[in-house]
Motif scaffolding. Structure first.
Motif, PDB file in Angstrom:
ATOM      1  N   ILE A 194      14.300 -12.577   3.551  1.00 32.18           N
ATOM      2  CA  ILE A 194      14.566 -11.574   2.763  1.00 32.18           C
ATOM      3  C   ILE A 194      14.618 -11.499   1.472  1.00 32.18           C
ATOM      4  O   ILE A 194      14.322 -10.718   0.520  1.00 32.18           O
ATOM      5  N   PRO A 195      15.238 -12.792   0.868  1.00 30.20           N
ATOM      6  CA  PRO A 195      15.035 -12.957  -0.616  1.00 30.20           C
ATOM      7  C   PRO A 195      13.684 -12.911  -1.193  1.00 30.20           C
ATOM      8  O   PRO A 195      13.489 -12.306  -2.039  1.00 30.20           O
ATOM      9  N   GLN A 196      12.767 -13.380  -0.543  1.00 31.75           N
ATOM     10  CA  GLN A 196      11.224 -13.376  -0.842  1.00 31.75           C
ATOM     11  C   GLN A 196      10.765 -11.867  -0.847  1.00 31.75           C
ATOM     12  O   GLN A 196      10.289 -11.351  -1.399  1.00 31.75           O
ATOM     13  N   LEU A 197      11.054 -11.077   0.296  1.00 32.68           N
ATOM     14  CA  LEU A 197      10.861  -9.618   0.342  1.00 32.68           C
ATOM     15  C   LEU A 197      11.257  -8.901  -0.672  1.00 32.68           C
ATOM     16  O   LEU A 197      10.571  -8.001  -1.231  1.00 32.68           O
ATOM     17  N   LEU A 198      12.624  -9.156  -1.228  1.00 34.55           N
ATOM     18  CA  LEU A 198      13.269  -8.346  -2.313  1.00 34.55           C
ATOM     19  C   LEU A 198      12.631  -8.632  -3.410  1.00 34.55           C
ATOM     20  O   LEU A 198      12.357  -7.820  -4.384  1.00 34.55           O
ATOM     21  N   PHE A 199      11.951  -9.724  -3.608  1.00 35.91           N
ATOM     22  CA  PHE A 199      11.420 -10.267  -4.840  1.00 35.91           C
ATOM     23  C   PHE A 199       9.647  -9.246  -4.951  1.00 35.91           C
ATOM     24  O   PHE A 199       9.519  -8.993  -5.870  1.00 35.91           O
ATOM     25  N   ASN A 200       9.339  -9.461  -3.976  1.00 37.88           N
ATOM     26  CA  ASN A 200       8.030  -8.746  -3.702  1.00 37.88           C
ATOM     27  C   ASN A 200       8.115  -7.374  -3.871  1.00 37.88           C
ATOM     28  O   ASN A 200       7.343  -6.705  -4.255  1.00 37.88           O
ATOM     29  N   LEU A 201       8.954  -6.798  -3.266  1.00 35.23           N
ATOM     30  CA  LEU A 201       9.461  -5.387  -3.306  1.00 35.23           C
ATOM     31  C   LEU A 201       9.454  -4.851  -4.624  1.00 35.23           C
ATOM     32  O   LEU A 201       9.169  -3.627  -4.962  1.00 35.23           O
ATOM     33  N   SER A 202      10.146  -5.606  -5.623  1.00 34.93           N
ATOM     34  CA  SER A 202      10.554  -5.244  -6.946  1.00 34.93           C
ATOM     35  C   SER A 202       9.661  -5.809  -7.918  1.00 34.93           C
ATOM     36  O   SER A 202       9.933  -5.601  -9.138  1.00 34.93           O
ATOM     37  N   SER A 203       8.623  -6.415  -7.488  1.00 35.04           N
ATOM     38  CA  SER A 203       7.591  -6.960  -8.433  1.00 35.04           C
ATOM     39  C   SER A 203       6.269  -6.773  -8.211  1.00 35.04           C
ATOM     40  O   SER A 203       5.939  -6.659  -6.859  1.00 35.04           O
ATOM     41  N   PRO A 204       5.300  -6.565  -9.075  1.00 35.98           N
ATOM     42  CA  PRO A 204       3.849  -6.525  -8.727  1.00 35.98           C
ATOM     43  C   PRO A 204       3.203  -8.027  -8.091  1.00 35.98           C
ATOM     44  O   PRO A 204       2.225  -8.065  -7.627  1.00 35.98           O
ATOM     45  N   ASP A 205       4.053  -8.860  -8.477  1.00 40.14           N
ATOM     46  CA  ASP A 205       3.652 -10.104  -7.973  1.00 40.14           C
ATOM     47  C   ASP A 205       3.961 -10.401  -6.433  1.00 40.14           C
ATOM     48  O   ASP A 205       5.065 -10.235  -6.192  1.00 40.14           O
ATOM     49  N   LYS A 206       2.950 -10.626  -5.576  1.00 42.94           N
ATOM     50  CA  LYS A 206       3.386 -10.568  -4.138  1.00 42.94           C
ATOM     51  C   LYS A 206       3.163 -11.909  -3.593  1.00 42.94           C
ATOM     52  O   LYS A 206       2.884 -11.972  -2.501  1.00 42.94           O
ATOM     53  N   ASP A 216       0.726  -1.085   0.034  1.00 39.50           N
ATOM     54  CA  ASP A 216       0.032  -0.051  -0.047  1.00 39.50           C
ATOM     55  C   ASP A 216       0.795   1.031  -0.032  1.00 39.50           C
ATOM     56  O   ASP A 216       0.520   2.411  -0.145  1.00 39.50           O
ATOM     57  N   ARG A 217       2.215   1.292   0.069  1.00 34.96           N
ATOM     58  CA  ARG A 217       3.206   2.071  -0.070  1.00 34.96           C
ATOM     59  C   ARG A 217       4.178   2.033  -1.154  1.00 34.96           C
ATOM     60  O   ARG A 217       5.253   1.539  -0.943  1.00 34.96           O
ATOM     61  N   PRO A 218       3.623   2.295  -2.541  1.00 35.74           N
ATOM     62  CA  PRO A 218       4.610   1.707  -3.597  1.00 35.74           C
ATOM     63  C   PRO A 218       5.783   2.820  -3.699  1.00 35.74           C
ATOM     64  O   PRO A 218       6.972   2.098  -3.797  1.00 35.74           O
ATOM     65  N   ARG A 219       5.951   3.880  -3.085  1.00 34.64           N
ATOM     66  CA  ARG A 219       7.008   4.696  -3.134  1.00 34.64           C
ATOM     67  C   ARG A 219       8.145   4.215  -1.987  1.00 34.64           C
ATOM     68  O   ARG A 219       9.374   3.985  -2.261  1.00 34.64           O
ATOM     69  N   LEU A 220       7.595   3.531  -0.909  1.00 34.65           N
ATOM     70  CA  LEU A 220       8.173   3.341  -0.008  1.00 34.65           C
ATOM     71  C   LEU A 220       8.822   1.908  -0.305  1.00 34.65           C
ATOM     72  O   LEU A 220       9.905   1.457   0.323  1.00 34.65           O
ATOM     73  N   GLU A 221       8.336   1.025  -0.979  1.00 35.58           N
ATOM     74  CA  GLU A 221       8.780  -0.300  -1.544  1.00 35.58           C
ATOM     75  C   GLU A 221       9.872  -0.064  -2.285  1.00 35.58           C
ATOM     76  O   GLU A 221      11.019  -0.645  -2.108  1.00 35.58           O
ATOM     77  N   GLN A 222      10.041   1.062  -3.139  1.00 39.65           N
ATOM     78  CA  GLN A 222      11.392   1.317  -4.152  1.00 39.65           C
ATOM     79  C   GLN A 222      12.554   1.896  -3.099  1.00 39.65           C
ATOM     80  O   GLN A 222      13.633   1.128  -3.173  1.00 39.65           O
TER      81      GLN A 222
END
Length: 308
Positions: free
Chosen positions: A76-88, A17-23
């Motif tokens: 953390i690897p799963q978190l990095l994937f989720n942060l960089s992709s729309p697929d959660k 819900d915070r796309p800018r924070l994700e980046q």
């Protein structure tokens, strides 16, 4: 989404819900994760490579670094994937593995920190008999108990959590498959489950700190009997790193798990940040704390770099 699909995957909402924070988080999490990997691997290699560090305290420290490596890598690897992709999404199996690592390794670290406190107690209160007390067989047994408790923690808590019916609810308000978040999406009354897990959490989270407090009470009494300033300084130096790590570890875990019911989810943003700190920042700081405050480790690193 059907109930059957929830048996195959979950959706980790996390910071979606915070796309800018994700980046921003992606950059910081990646840097912290790499530092965590390098720091803990260095501690493990140096402790095993340098004969001067083949002592009980570094045997326990090696296990702690290995724990932190596995613990961080489980999420953390799963978190990095989720942060960089729309697929959660995460598969049901992947979610079960995350929960296993989180509960098993977390429980192991709770006991291991208590074991390390006992080692410090033996070093300061029984210095003349330290090598006899902390022999290699006892160290191996103590570490085995720590890993055994972690495995038992998983075997008791994980099946109860994963088998809860969810009636098609697959959206987990977290960045990993963590116990309170999975219980929250169940479609049945979970009061009994939450009460049981709370009681078990009290045992696994509060008993080891109680043992740590007992060990440091004896250490404090021993320090008060030391008349030389140099001796007092050496005692504080011996215990300082461990006390710092204990404070970081238990400060977060007690806040997250010692709240019955859904109180821990009242401030979701704060809860996510604290969990991220517990999963990433604390494992990153552990090797830094032990390296910066420990002359033996710094000396071993210098010998390793110089090739001596």
């Amino acid at each position: 989404m059907t109930n059957q699909s929830c048996q195959e995957r979950f959706i980790l909402l996390g910071f979606s819900d915070r796309p800018r924070l994700e980046q921003i988080l992606f950059v910081f999490v990646l840097i912290f994760y790499l530092v965590t990997l390098v720091g803990n691997i260095v501690i493990i290699l140096v402790s095993r490579w340098d004969p001067c560090l083949h002592t009980p305290v570094y045997f326990f420290l090696t296990n702690l670094s290995f724990l932190d490596l596995c613990f961080t890598t489980s999420s953390i690897p799963q978190l990095l994937f989720n942060l960089s992709s729309p697929d959660k999404t995460i598969s049901y199996t992947g979610c079960a593995i995350q929960l296993f690592m989180f509960l098993g390794l977390g429980g192991t670290e709770c006991v291991l920190l208590a074991v390390m406190a006992y080692d410090r107690f033996a070093a300061i209160c029984k210095p003349l008999h330290y090598s006899v007390i902390m022999h290699s067989q006892l160290c191996g047994k103590l570490v085995s108990v720590a890993w055994g408790v972690g495995l038992l923690n998983y075997l008791v808590m994980s099946p109860v959590t994963m088998k809860l019916p969810r009636c098609g609810r697959c959206r987990v308000k977290h960045f990993l498959c963590e116990m309170p978040a999975l219980i929250k999406i169940a479609c049945v009354d979970t009061v009994a489950v939450e009460s049981t897990i709370f009681i078990l959490s009290v045992i696994i989270v509060l008993v080891p700190p109680s043992l740590i407090l007992i060990s440091y009470s004896y250490i404090a009494l021993a320090v008060l009997r030391i008349k030389s300033v140099a001796g007092i300084r050496k005692a504080f130096h011996t215990c300082g790193s461990h006390l710092t790590v204990v404070s970081l570890f238990y400060g977060n875990i007690i806040y997250m798990y010692m709240q019955p019911g859904n109180n821990s989810s009242q401030d979701q943003g704060k809860f996510l940040i604290l969990t991220l700190f517990y999963n990433l920042v604390t494992p990153m700081l552990n090797p830094v704390i032990y390296t910066l405050r420990n002359k033996d480790v710094k000396g071993a690193l210098k010998r390793l770099v110089s090739g001596k």
